[in-house]
Design an enzyme around this catalytic site. Structure first.
Site, short mmCIF file in Angstrom:
data_model
loop_
_atom_site.label_atom_id
_atom_site.label_comp_id
_atom_site.label_asym_id
_atom_site.label_seq_id
_atom_site.Cartn_x
_atom_site.Cartn_y
_atom_site.Cartn_z
N HIS A 1 3.70 -2.28 3.18
CA HIS A 1 3.67 -0.91 2.67
C HIS A 1 5.02 -0.60 2.01
O HIS A 1 6.06 -0.91 2.58
CB HIS A 1 3.43 0.09 3.81
N HIS B 1 -5.83 2.89 -4.68
CA HIS B 1 -5.84 3.16 -3.24
C HIS B 1 -6.22 4.63 -3.00
O HIS B 1 -5.75 5.23 -2.04
CB HIS B 1 -4.45 2.85 -2.65
N HIS C 1 -5.24 9.46 -0.52
CA HIS C 1 -5.16 8.65 0.70
C HIS C 1 -5.74 9.41 1.90
O HIS C 1 -5.15 9.47 2.98
CB HIS C 1 -3.71 8.23 0.99
N ASP D 1 0.82 -1.21 0.00
CA ASP D 1 0.00 0.00 0.00
C ASP D 1 0.86 1.26 0.00
O ASP D 1 2.00 1.26 0.46
CB ASP D 1 -0.88 0.04 1.25
N ASP D 2 0.25 2.34 -0.51
CA ASP D 2 0.69 3.73 -0.29
C ASP D 2 1.77 4.23 -1.23
O ASP D 2 2.11 5.41 -1.17
CB ASP D 2 1.16 3.96 1.15
#
Length: 234
Positions: free
Chosen positions: A188, A92, A96, A41-42
């Site tokens: 991540h 995503h 965010h 993620d991210d």
């Protein structure tokens, strides 16, 4: 990662309800085949994502990257590299942001803009979505589905909490000791602070699981083994 961000992230994670019986969300895929999906993620991150890609390539592992739109705009070549090396690119959101208390319009715009960015870079529409901070409710799920997404979270015991930098050994132990076929593992590749522990943990986890007979596939590949595959919003 500053103290305030850590505290807020902890509160968001700790207070998030974990409804693993929700049929509108994929947490894992029941299968007897030794396959798992590694997700990040991210990102992308100019420093750590290349290291992660090199390790994945070394062990012939495919992964799914849940990408933040504005970071993809900043590093489009990284997104293209991920795609060219056989990894999956998923949405995503664009910024965010925390969806708690946000209007339906804001949620719609965040999801749509994130997807549009990835489409312009890759030429393909992403089909998977993961909400920021792992928070979801009916409005978020319905909005994502209306835009053609399958909502994907992660398996019980397979949140590595690597963003907290708990120590490489703890990350490795958490994954390896709880591994089961069909799981979705959460890492991540970006965040305030270092992802060095994530990189080092991958160097240890992948050969251990490979020795156990596991293969590493994208989430979409894993979903083909889902009993309700044709009913999923793919």
């Amino acid at each position: 990662m500053n103290v305030l961000f850590l505290f807020l992230s902890f509160l968001l994670t700790a207070s998030t309800p974990v409804h693993r019986t929700n049929d509108d969300i994929v947490w894992s895929v029941p299968t007897n085949e030794k396959m798992v999906a590694i997700t990040f993620d991210d990102g992308p991150d100019i420093l750590y994502t290349p290291d992660i890609l090199a390790i994945l390539k070394q062990y012939d592992a495919k992964a799914t990257f849940f990408v933040v739109g504005f970071r993809a705009e900043k590093y489009p070549d990284m997104i293209k590299r991920q795609m060219n090396e056989g990894h999956e690119i998923a949405n995503h959101t664009y910024k965010h942001i925390d969806f708690r208390g946000k209007s339906k319009q804001t949620i719609e715009e965040e999801i749509k803009k994130g997807g549009d960015v990835l489409y312009h870079i890759t030429g393909k529409r992403p089909t998977l979505f993961r909400p920021p901070f792992g928070y979801y409710n009916k409005q978020i799920i319905d909005t994502a589905k209306q835009q053609g997404y399958t909502v994907v979270m992660w398996s019980k015991h397979q949140d590595t909490y690597d963003w907290q930098n708990p120590g490489t050994r703890r990350i490795v132990r958490r994954v390896v000791e709880h591994i089961e076929p069909g799981q979705i593992i959460l890492f991540h590749d970006h965040g305030s602070g270092s992802r060095k522990q994530t990189v080092q943990a991958l160097k240890e986890i992948l050969p251990i699981l490979k020795e156990k007979g596991y293969i590493f596939v994208t989430v979409s590949e894993l979903l083909k083994h889902h009993p309700n595959y044709r009913d999923l919003n793919l």
